[in-house]
Motif scaffolding. Structure first.
Motif, PDB file in Angstrom:
ATOM      1  N   ILE A  88      -2.719  14.248  -5.201  1.00 40.07           N
ATOM      2  CA  ILE A  88      -1.655  13.247  -5.089  1.00 40.07           C
ATOM      3  C   ILE A  88      -1.942  12.090  -6.037  1.00 40.07           C
ATOM      4  O   ILE A  88      -3.017  11.494  -5.990  1.00 40.07           O
ATOM      5  CB  ILE A  88      -1.549  12.722  -3.650  1.00 40.07           C
ATOM      6  N   ALA A  89      -0.977  11.768  -6.888  1.00 45.39           N
ATOM      7  CA  ALA A  89      -1.162  10.718  -7.884  1.00 45.39           C
ATOM      8  C   ALA A  89      -1.324   9.358  -7.227  1.00 45.39           C
ATOM      9  O   ALA A  89      -0.735   9.080  -6.177  1.00 45.39           O
ATOM     10  CB  ALA A  89       0.021  10.697  -8.847  1.00 45.39           C
ATOM     11  N   ARG A  90      -2.112   8.522  -7.866  1.00 48.55           N
ATOM     12  CA  ARG A  90      -2.401   7.190  -7.332  1.00 48.55           C
ATOM     13  C   ARG A  90      -1.131   6.401  -7.047  1.00 48.55           C
ATOM     14  O   ARG A  90      -1.029   5.706  -6.024  1.00 48.55           O
ATOM     15  CB  ARG A  90      -3.279   6.433  -8.340  1.00 48.55           C
ATOM     16  N   ASP A  91      -0.161   6.488  -7.951  1.00 43.93           N
ATOM     17  CA  ASP A  91       1.064   5.689  -7.799  1.00 43.93           C
ATOM     18  C   ASP A  91       1.907   6.097  -6.609  1.00 43.93           C
ATOM     19  O   ASP A  91       2.843   5.385  -6.235  1.00 43.93           O
ATOM     20  CB  ASP A  91       1.908   5.773  -9.077  1.00 43.93           C
ATOM     21  N   GLU A  92       1.602   7.236  -6.009  1.00 44.58           N
ATOM     22  CA  GLU A  92       2.364   7.687  -4.839  1.00 44.58           C
ATOM     23  C   GLU A  92       1.892   7.032  -3.541  1.00 44.58           C
ATOM     24  O   GLU A  92       2.545   7.180  -2.511  1.00 44.58           O
ATOM     25  CB  GLU A  92       2.270   9.214  -4.698  1.00 44.58           C
ATOM     26  N   LEU A  93       0.754   6.325  -3.591  1.00 45.27           N
ATOM     27  CA  LEU A  93       0.199   5.732  -2.381  1.00 45.27           C
ATOM     28  C   LEU A  93       0.142   4.218  -2.491  1.00 45.27           C
ATOM     29  O   LEU A  93      -0.032   3.666  -3.581  1.00 45.27           O
ATOM     30  CB  LEU A  93      -1.212   6.267  -2.130  1.00 45.27           C
ATOM     31  N   ASP A  94       0.272   3.559  -1.345  1.00 47.05           N
ATOM     32  CA  ASP A  94       0.098   2.108  -1.351  1.00 47.05           C
ATOM     33  C   ASP A  94      -1.375   1.781  -1.127  1.00 47.05           C
ATOM     34  O   ASP A  94      -2.236   2.669  -1.089  1.00 47.05           O
ATOM     35  CB  ASP A  94       1.018   1.443  -0.322  1.00 47.05           C
TER      36      ASP A  94
ATOM     37  N   PRO B  69       7.235   7.035   4.547  1.00 45.23           N
ATOM     38  CA  PRO B  69       6.650   6.014   5.433  1.00 45.23           C
ATOM     39  C   PRO B  69       6.064   6.638   6.699  1.00 45.23           C
ATOM     40  O   PRO B  69       6.660   7.534   7.306  1.00 45.23           O
ATOM     41  CB  PRO B  69       7.840   5.110   5.754  1.00 45.23           C
ATOM     42  N   GLY B  70       4.876   6.164   7.052  1.00 48.29           N
ATOM     43  CA  GLY B  70       4.198   6.677   8.230  1.00 48.29           C
ATOM     44  C   GLY B  70       3.320   7.888   7.966  1.00 48.29           C
ATOM     45  O   GLY B  70       2.625   8.356   8.862  1.00 48.29           O
TER      46      GLY B  70
ATOM     47  N   GLY C 133      -5.161   1.869   7.828  1.00 47.95           N
ATOM     48  CA  GLY C 133      -3.774   1.727   7.411  1.00 47.95           C
ATOM     49  C   GLY C 133      -2.804   2.144   8.497  1.00 47.95           C
ATOM     50  O   GLY C 133      -1.774   1.497   8.716  1.00 47.95           O
ATOM     51  N   VAL C 134      -3.124   3.226   9.208  1.00 41.97           N
ATOM     52  CA  VAL C 134      -2.277   3.681  10.306  1.00 41.97           C
ATOM     53  C   VAL C 134      -2.216   2.627  11.411  1.00 41.97           C
ATOM     54  O   VAL C 134      -1.144   2.343  11.960  1.00 41.97           O
ATOM     55  CB  VAL C 134      -2.783   5.027  10.870  1.00 41.97           C
ATOM     56  N   LEU C 135      -3.361   2.044  11.752  1.00 47.91           N
ATOM     57  CA  LEU C 135      -3.370   1.005  12.790  1.00 47.91           C
ATOM     58  C   LEU C 135      -2.465  -0.167  12.411  1.00 47.91           C
ATOM     59  O   LEU C 135      -1.728  -0.702  13.248  1.00 47.91           O
ATOM     60  CB  LEU C 135      -4.799   0.516  13.039  1.00 47.91           C
ATOM     61  N   LYS C 136      -2.490  -0.562  11.144  1.00 48.93           N
ATOM     62  CA  LYS C 136      -1.636  -1.639  10.671  1.00 48.93           C
ATOM     63  C   LYS C 136      -0.160  -1.226  10.774  1.00 48.93           C
ATOM     64  O   LYS C 136       0.703  -2.008  11.174  1.00 48.93           O
ATOM     65  CB  LYS C 136      -1.985  -2.021   9.233  1.00 48.93           C
ATOM     66  N   TRP C 137       0.112   0.013  10.389  1.00 52.56           N
ATOM     67  CA  TRP C 137       1.477   0.535  10.425  1.00 52.56           C
ATOM     68  C   TRP C 137       2.007   0.539  11.869  1.00 52.56           C
ATOM     69  O   TRP C 137       3.134   0.083  12.134  1.00 52.56           O
ATOM     70  CB  TRP C 137       1.501   1.929   9.820  1.00 52.56           C
TER      71      TRP C 137
ATOM     72  N   ALA D 275       0.884  -2.648   6.318  1.00 54.04           N
ATOM     73  CA  ALA D 275       0.795  -1.348   5.637  1.00 54.04           C
ATOM     74  C   ALA D 275       2.100  -1.086   4.890  1.00 54.04           C
ATOM     75  O   ALA D 275       3.187  -1.363   5.378  1.00 54.04           O
ATOM     76  CB  ALA D 275       0.550  -0.227   6.638  1.00 54.04           C
ATOM     77  N   GLY D 276       1.984  -0.594   3.715  1.00 48.83           N
ATOM     78  CA  GLY D 276       3.165  -0.384   2.882  1.00 48.83           C
ATOM     79  C   GLY D 276       3.186  -1.299   1.682  1.00 48.83           C
ATOM     80  O   GLY D 276       3.929  -1.083   0.753  1.00 48.83           O
TER      81      GLY D 276
END
Length: 397
Positions: A336-342, A351-352, A384-388, A394-395
């Motif tokens: 997965i490319a870096r730009d696809e993730l926050d 999202p999620g 990140g999930v906990l923040k979401w 997150a995001g």
């Protein structure tokens, strides 16, 4: 690691695994002594991730090598630093650490569902799994994908997820062998005599990089720790030009002047092979490699004067023609490319949905760097999930 972070944060967690038992690749990594991480200073440590260093740095700084060692200690598995700086559990195995880890996860309420192969989402955006009982759909508040790369697919990580995510519009760098061997067109004589033989105490060079270590002659080429350390550069050169010339120093601790002095000693009736064995301390496989390279260049090794033979001994050119198969590589590049993730390892287009580990587009040499980044990105994704779930930040990029 993501499950542990989430469970500690009070979240109900289920881990779905396609295999009949968990952590098969983790156990494979521990077969020769589980190299968890490395003890070098963090700036040097981070540089091992090459172009992905800046991306991975926040996660690794948040969960650095010492934190990983402390985590092992808390599970009753102390670690030690080997002579090379690599870090291992004292038990030198993955299984005791895994058993202790699974016990702790169980006490935290983490559930495991085995023989559940994820095949995407259904029309209601539910996670869909193939199971022995048929298809099963699951609704989740958040999901962490930790599906591995594509090396050693029989252990579960077969890269099948790449097509699923690409169908969602995500940019996926092609999965390629990393820390892999390479193919060489050995002569039948060399292959039949030296297949499986180690080259010890050598230095390998390609471009401006040189690595000390060992290598092993395979039936179709060469592999081993020193080769793996250069595999990224070698792989890219072969992809660009169809070949790469690897130079092997058979006696890297001997200067050219010293080699010339030894080779200039009277030989009497000794064969060159005996001279190389007695005066230069070359093993039979090292001498065979030297002869193989000379033959490829149309040179008669026995007729070379010392001032030409000495440089060849410490710069034996070996022509690599391809990479060994992805299925037997220690790890894989791409993903997965870096730009696809926050910044929290959440997929921006989904999202999620978070991702961690080797399915992300980074690679690293052996030495503990692979496991360290997998652990650290798992921790980061869990946070990140906990923040979401808390409706936090997150995001954000």
């Amino acid at each position: 690691m993501a499950a542990e972070v989430l469970a500690e944060g009070g979240t109900a967690v289920t881990v779905y695994d396609a295999m009949p038992s968990v952590a098969r690749k983790f156990l494979m990594a521990g077969r020769g002594g589980l190299n968890l991480t490395h003890s070098e200073e963090l700036p040097a440590f981070l540089s091992r991730y090459r172009e992905a260093a800046e991306w991975l740095e926040p996660a690794i700084r948040a969960f650095p090598p010492q934190r990983l060692r402390d985590w092992c200690e808390a599970l009753g598995e102390p670690t030690f630093v080997g002579s090379s700086g690599r870090v291992f559990p004292v038990a030198m195995k993955a299984s005791p650490l895994l058993r202790a880890w699974l016990r702790r996860l169980a006490t935290q309420g983490v559930r495991f569902e085995l023989r559940h192969r994820w095949i995407g989402w259904d029309g209601e955006a539910r996670l869909t799994f193939e199971t022995p009982a048929g298809l099963r759909a699951i609704t989740a508040d958040a999901t962490v994908l930790a599906l591995g790369g594509a090396s050693w697919p029989r252990l579960g990580s077969d890269g099948g997820w790449a097509a699923l995510l690409a169908a969602k519009g995500l940019a996926i760098a092609p999965l390629r062998p990393a820390n892999c061997g390479f193919t060489i067109a050995w002569s039948d004589i060399f292959r039949d005599r030296f297949e499986g033989q180690p080259l010890k105490g050598i230095a390998l060079s390609f471009g401006d990089r040189s690595v000390r270590g060992e290598a092993v002659i395979t039936r179709d080429g060469i592999e081993g720790g020193a080769v793996y350390a250069l595999s990224a550069e070698l792989r890219e050169a072969i992809a660009a030009t169809g070949e790469a010339i690897l130079h092997v120093a058979l006696r890297p601790d001997l200067a050219a002047t010293e080699l010339i002095r030894r080779l200039s000693a009277p030989r009497g009736k000794q064969s060159l092979s005996n001279v190389l064995r007695k005066l230069v301390q070359l093993s039979p496989v090292a001498t065979g490699l030297l002869q193989e390279a000379a033959k490829a260049q149309g040179l008669a090794l026995s007729s070379l004067p010392p001032d030409r033979l000495a440089p060849l001994i410490n710069a034996v050119p070996v022509r690599l023609t391809g990479t060994a198969g992805l299925a037997r590589a220690i790890s894989s590049a791409g993903g997965i490319a870096r730009d696809e993730l926050d910044a929290d390892f959440m997929l921006k287009r989904l999202p999620g949905i978070f991702a961690a580990g080797e399915m992300l587009d980074w690679e690293a040499p052996t030495g503990g760097y692979l496991l360290q980044a997998s652990f650290a990105t798992g921790v980061a994704a869990g946070k990140g999930v906990l923040k979401w779930l808390a409706g936090g930040t997150a995001g954000n990029d």
